[in-house]
Motif scaffolding. Structure first.
Motif, mmCIF file in Angstrom:
data_model
loop_
_atom_site.group_PDB
_atom_site.id
_atom_site.type_symbol
_atom_site.label_atom_id
_atom_site.label_comp_id
_atom_site.label_asym_id
_atom_site.label_seq_id
_atom_site.Cartn_x
_atom_site.Cartn_y
_atom_site.Cartn_z
ATOM 1 N N SER A 187 -1.315 6.250 -7.709
ATOM 2 C CA SER A 187 -0.904 5.811 -6.372
ATOM 3 C C SER A 187 0.341 4.942 -6.432
ATOM 4 O O SER A 187 0.510 4.131 -7.354
ATOM 5 C CB SER A 187 -2.036 5.033 -5.698
ATOM 6 N N ASN A 188 1.191 5.072 -5.427
ATOM 7 C CA ASN A 188 2.340 4.193 -5.303
ATOM 8 C C ASN A 188 1.898 2.809 -4.835
ATOM 9 O O ASN A 188 0.947 2.685 -4.050
ATOM 10 C CB ASN A 188 3.350 4.758 -4.282
ATOM 11 N N LEU A 237 1.786 -0.612 -2.632
ATOM 12 C CA LEU A 237 1.911 -0.844 -1.195
ATOM 13 C C LEU A 237 2.917 -1.960 -0.943
ATOM 14 O O LEU A 237 2.991 -2.924 -1.701
ATOM 15 C CB LEU A 237 0.560 -1.247 -0.595
ATOM 16 N N ASN A 273 6.707 -0.393 6.791
ATOM 17 C CA ASN A 273 5.668 0.606 6.554
ATOM 18 C C ASN A 273 6.252 1.759 5.780
ATOM 19 O O ASN A 273 7.466 1.974 5.777
ATOM 20 C CB ASN A 273 5.067 1.088 7.880
ATOM 21 N N LYS A 284 5.878 5.819 3.680
ATOM 22 C CA LYS A 284 5.454 7.213 3.702
ATOM 23 C C LYS A 284 4.719 7.517 2.391
ATOM 24 O O LYS A 284 4.800 6.749 1.429
ATOM 25 C CB LYS A 284 6.686 8.115 3.842
ATOM 26 N N PRO A 285 3.993 8.617 2.334
ATOM 27 C CA PRO A 285 3.310 8.978 1.083
ATOM 28 C C PRO A 285 4.238 9.034 -0.127
ATOM 29 O O PRO A 285 3.814 8.831 -1.262
ATOM 30 C CB PRO A 285 2.719 10.359 1.386
ATOM 31 N N SER A 286 5.530 9.280 0.123
ATOM 32 C CA SER A 286 6.486 9.353 -0.982
ATOM 33 C C SER A 286 6.782 7.983 -1.580
ATOM 34 O O SER A 286 7.408 7.890 -2.635
ATOM 35 C CB SER A 286 7.796 9.976 -0.488
ATOM 36 N N GLY A 287 6.371 6.919 -0.884
ATOM 37 C CA GLY A 287 6.630 5.571 -1.377
ATOM 38 C C GLY A 287 7.915 4.961 -0.853
ATOM 39 O O GLY A 287 8.320 3.891 -1.299
ATOM 40 N N TYR A 302 9.848 3.038 2.034
ATOM 41 C CA TYR A 302 9.475 2.166 3.147
ATOM 42 C C TYR A 302 10.655 1.916 4.069
ATOM 43 O O TYR A 302 11.822 1.982 3.679
ATOM 44 C CB TYR A 302 8.928 0.836 2.623
ATOM 45 N N ASP A 320 -6.729 4.238 -9.253
ATOM 46 C CA ASP A 320 -7.745 5.259 -9.009
ATOM 47 C C ASP A 320 -9.140 4.671 -9.193
ATOM 48 O O ASP A 320 -9.372 3.843 -10.079
ATOM 49 C CB ASP A 320 -7.548 6.436 -9.964
ATOM 50 N N ASN A 342 4.597 4.855 -11.090
ATOM 51 C CA ASN A 342 4.514 5.128 -9.659
ATOM 52 C C ASN A 342 5.304 4.022 -8.953
ATOM 53 O O ASN A 342 5.119 2.837 -9.266
ATOM 54 C CB ASN A 342 3.063 5.105 -9.180
ATOM 55 N N SER A 369 7.454 2.365 -5.283
ATOM 56 C CA SER A 369 7.768 2.331 -3.857
ATOM 57 C C SER A 369 9.092 1.594 -3.683
ATOM 58 O O SER A 369 9.410 0.675 -4.455
ATOM 59 C CB SER A 369 6.661 1.624 -3.067
#
Length: 572
Positions: free
Chosen positions: A194-195, A197, A221, A223-226, A228, A252, A347, A349
């Motif tokens: 996961s990226n 947050l 905020n 996106k799923p791609s990371g 913001y 995970d 991973n 962001s």
């Protein structure tokens, strides 16, 4: 012959270190790790409740918190590698019941909050507790006392000490320096796809003494791609800006918001700031309150990690810092800020914004009002009002401005700055108390915010105290003994494994103030009774009590010498 054998063992250890450091592995996510020398200390899949370097109250998390397989205590714990048990500590707070194992490769593994040690260790500790008449013990056995093999059972996962639920706090430290290392470097950790947050970005205007004079926070905020957004432009009423970001990591198998591994800040595409937490020492962990925006954490419980470094911040995990990470601003030219937050498995962001200077509005920048200016990096002895203060070098991470007020109503009170300003040492304050009854001198304590006692002792009509916070204080007369609350007790206790009580004082203790001292006696004989500081839970075991009539007595004493006793008879 013994000398020759010692030299040979030493050479073998050095060779082991060289060989293991030469072995590396690359996992499927591309993260570079050291040797697979250590195995997992648990038999089940690792899921984390806390990551290495995670931001905690006044310290960085020194290990990883491995969740229980079933949400209860009792999971089997094993030695992560061959070695010997070098330290065993039992305490009411902190790590609770904890083992330290030294290994030939130059590292020490730590297993904290344990429910139970292996039987031979349990018996050894119990005998020492009885001998010292203290539940809390801290010992360093000889190297040949408890030799362990990799995978050997050492005890059970627990919830002792300052633990909020069953888990294993696991550390890998360098043996010679005791500096905790990131266990991920040794291929110990969960999967992570996961990226990180990102929640908000803060831009502070900073003056030429590194002091914030303005602050603006924007929520973002992703996106799923990371990636913001939105890409805000911050207009700052100062010549310099400090950027901070609110960010967490996900892993995970668990929903916990964990600490992030690294943050990079680029200014106009040049790397200005980089933090990467592979190791953090206990001697510098208190500077976490310089690493974050302490005012925002204290005031709004928001954790903003600063991408700029105060001059008194000694943390060693900043590979790159240009101009302290402070961004020079121009009135007619925006500067591009790129923030890149990534975890150990790459991973990441990202967020982009812009900053530029503007003129301050009338009255926007408040003039400082203070009694004493304290240059960074110096000792300071100063009289403020009725009190004398000694601030050792390193008390602040930058130049400080001391403000002070006092009042002498029923009790002496004073306020020194705001409690939202961080303090990194324990300054000494001497407070005149000649107006108090001399018979009460031993009962005088200095209380912060009505609930936290820093204790103190009277010498020459002055109460001398080491304080660990700024803010409002009051000298109080502590004549109230600690409380003993019954949670489970039966006069007919046949078949019952233990009694449970809560013991607590009117004030929490901090710094150099002494915690509650307690003793438990059955039929006049001192017995080992465990105390868990979180919840103040006292457990009186009954397994070894002979059948028949008995008398239980509990005695508790606080920092000021106030004593409470509770006594009952029971049948076992």
């Amino acid at each position: 012959m013994m000398i020759r054998n010692s030299i040979l063992i030493g050479l073998l250890n050095v060779l082991t270190i060289i060989l293991t450091w030469g072995q590396t592995s690359v996992d499927t996510a591309g993260a570079h790790t050291y040797t697979n020398y250590f195995i997992s200390p648990v038999a089940h899949t690792i899921r984390l409740a806390g990551s290495f370097g995670e931001i905690r109250s006044n310290h960085f998390h020194a290990g990883i918190d491995i969740k229980s397989s079933r949400g209860t205590v009792g999971d089997t714990l094993v030695a992560a590698a061959d070695g010997f048990i070098s330290r065993i500590k039992v305490q009411a707070g902190s790590y609770g019941q904890v083992l330290y194992i030294d290994h030939p490769n130059g590292y020490t593994t730590v297993y904290a909050h344990m429910e139970k040690f292996a039987d031979s260790i349990d018996e050894y500790i119990h005998n020492l507790q009885m001998e010292s008449k203290s539940y809390e013990v801290d010992i360093y056995p000889d190297a040949d006392k408890f030799v362990v093999k990799q995978g050997e059972y050492i005890g059970l996962m627990g919830n002792t000490g300052m633990s909020y639920g069953p888990h294993l706090h696991f550390e890998i430290r360098k043996t010679d320096t005791e500096i905790p290392q990131n266990p991920y470097l040794f291929n110990l950790g969960p999967k992570d796809s996961s990226n990180p947050l990102m929640y908000s970005v803060s831009v502070e205007g900073i003056d030429n003494r590194h002091t914030p004079i303005s602050k603006e926070i924007k929520y973002i905020n992703g996106k799923p791609s990371g990636v913001y957004g939105p890409e805000y432009t911050f207009d700052v009423p100062a010549w310099r800006a400090g950027i901070a970001v609110q960010t967490f990591d996900l892993m995970d198998g668990a929903p916990n918001k964990n600490g992030v591994y690294q943050i990079k800040m680029f200014v106009d595409d040049t790397l200005y700031f980089h933090h990467k937490i592979d190791a953090v020492g206990f001697d510098e962990t208190k500077f976490i309150n310089s690493h974050i925006n302490f005012d925002e954490k204290t005031t709004n419980n928001r954790t903003l990690i600063k991408c700029y470094v105060s001059p008194g911040n000694p943390l060693g995990f900043y590979p790159t810092v240009i101009n302290n990470g402070e961004v020079k601003l121009f009135k007619n030219k925006s500067r591009k800020i790129d923030l890149v937050v990534s975890d150990f498995y790459d991973n990441e962001s990202t967020y982009t914004c812009y900053v530029r200077r503007r003129e301050a509005k009338e009255g926007e920048i408040k003039e400082k009002v203070f009694q004493k200016y304290f240059p960074f990096g110096e000792d300071l002895k100063v009289k403020l009002g009725s009190c004398a203060f000694y601030f050792p070098k390193g008390s602040f991470d930058k130049d400080a401005y001391l403000t002070y007020e006092e009042s002498k109503d029923e009790n002496f009170q004073f306020t020194l700055n705001k409690d939202s300003e961080p303090l990194f040492m324990y300054p000494v304050v001497s407070i005149p108390v000649e107006n108090y009854d001399t018979t009460l001198y031993s009962k005088l304590v200095l209380v912060h915010g009505n609930k936290t006692s820093f204790g103190g002792s009277v010498d020459n009509d002055s109460l001398r105290v080491r304080i660990g916070k700024l803010g409002s204080f009051e000298v109080k007369v502590d004549t109230i003994p600690p409380k003993i609350d019954v949670k489970s007790f039966l006069s007919n206790a046949v078949g019952k494994p233990f009694f449970r009580f809560e013991i607590y004082d009117e004030y929490e203790t901090r710094g150099y103030a002494r915690d509650i001292k307690y003793d438990v006696f059955i039929d006049g004989e001192w017995v080992v009774a465990s105390l868990k500081a979180l919840g103040n839970t006292l457990i009186v075991p009954l397994e070894d009590v002979e059948p028949g009539d008995h008398t239980l007595k509990i005695r508790v004493e606080d920092h000021s010498g106030n004593i409470n006793e509770w006594e009952r008879t029971f049948k076992n």
